[in-house]
Enzyme design. Structure first.
Site, PDB file in Angstrom:
ATOM      1  N   VAL A  50       0.694  -1.316   0.097  1.00  0.00           N
ATOM      2  CA  VAL A  50       0.034   0.055   0.072  1.00  0.00           C
ATOM      3  C   VAL A  50       0.825   1.306  -0.087  1.00  0.00           C
ATOM      4  O   VAL A  50       0.495   2.251  -0.743  1.00  0.00           O
ATOM      5  CB  VAL A  50      -1.063  -0.057   1.195  1.00  0.00           C
ATOM      6  CG1 VAL A  50      -1.799   1.242   1.200  1.00  0.00           C
ATOM      7  CG2 VAL A  50      -1.739  -1.173   1.270  1.00  0.00           C
ATOM      8  N   CYS A  51       2.091   1.185   0.685  1.00  0.00           N
ATOM      9  CA  CYS A  51       2.646   2.471   0.917  1.00  0.00           C
ATOM     10  C   CYS A  51       3.309   2.972  -0.420  1.00  0.00           C
ATOM     11  O   CYS A  51       3.043   4.142  -0.425  1.00  0.00           O
ATOM     12  CB  CYS A  51       4.103   1.818   1.930  1.00  0.00           C
ATOM     13  SG  CYS A  51       3.583   1.455   3.360  1.00  0.00           S
TER      14      CYS A  51
END
Length: 180
Positions: A50-51
């Site tokens: 996700v980052c």
């Protein structure tokens, strides 16, 4: 957790920026404002899923933040060398040209109150800080849900009006004017 109205801790923190050279002890003084707003956003860990979507999303809006006299600063609890390796491994991350705080001692994350006790990494926290280093906006997500960088920009726009901004207000919309 630090919140609206609190002063951003004036830490000097290690940062990594760019891919042209290995990290060499570069530091960022968070106590310096240079009359600008700061948008500080933490992600939990480099080399995750996700980052990078968030980092790229914020990077895509870097010019928009700059147009509003705001400095974009990313951060995680990884080292500067891990940041460098991640940027080198992905051209989209390499293009996210803003400083990445390397808070591997977790001192800033702990001072901000955003450290996950269970995971030992920072939550997905976003702070909008005014030119006096006062926190004006905070959002914190759990580890598995990404943020919307455009919403951060919208909130910055609203804060900079110094007016009453209704729900879903966007730049150019009317602000609220109480009846006299």
């Amino acid at each position: 957790m630090l919140t609206v109205g609190d002063k951003l801790p004036a830490f000097k923190v290690p940062v990594q920026q760019g891919t042209s050279a290995l990290p060499a002890g570069e530091m960022l003084d968070l106590g310096e404002t240079n009359g600008k707003w700061k948008v500080l956003f933490y992600w939990p860990k480099d080399f995750t899923f996700v980052c990078p979507t968030e980092i790229v999303g914020y990077g895509d809006l870097k010019g928009d933040f700059e147009d509003r006299d705001a400095v974009l600063i990313g951060a995680s609890t990884d080292t500067a060398h891990v940041h460098f390796a991640w940027r080198k491994s992905d051209e989209q991350l390499a293009a996210a040209d803003f400083p990445w705080i390397a808070d591997n001692k977790k001192e800033l994350a702990e001072a901000l109150g955003i450290l996950s006790a269970d995971e030992g990494v920072a939550f997905r926290a976003t702070f909008i800080i005014d030119p006096d280093n006062i926190i004006q906006h905070v959002t914190v997500n759990g580890l598995n849900v990404g943020r919307n960088p455009a919403e951060t920009l919208r909130v910055l726009d609203a804060l900079q009006t110094d007016e009453l901004c209704p729900c879903n207000w966007s730049e150019g919309d009317e602000v609220l004017r109480p009846a006299a």
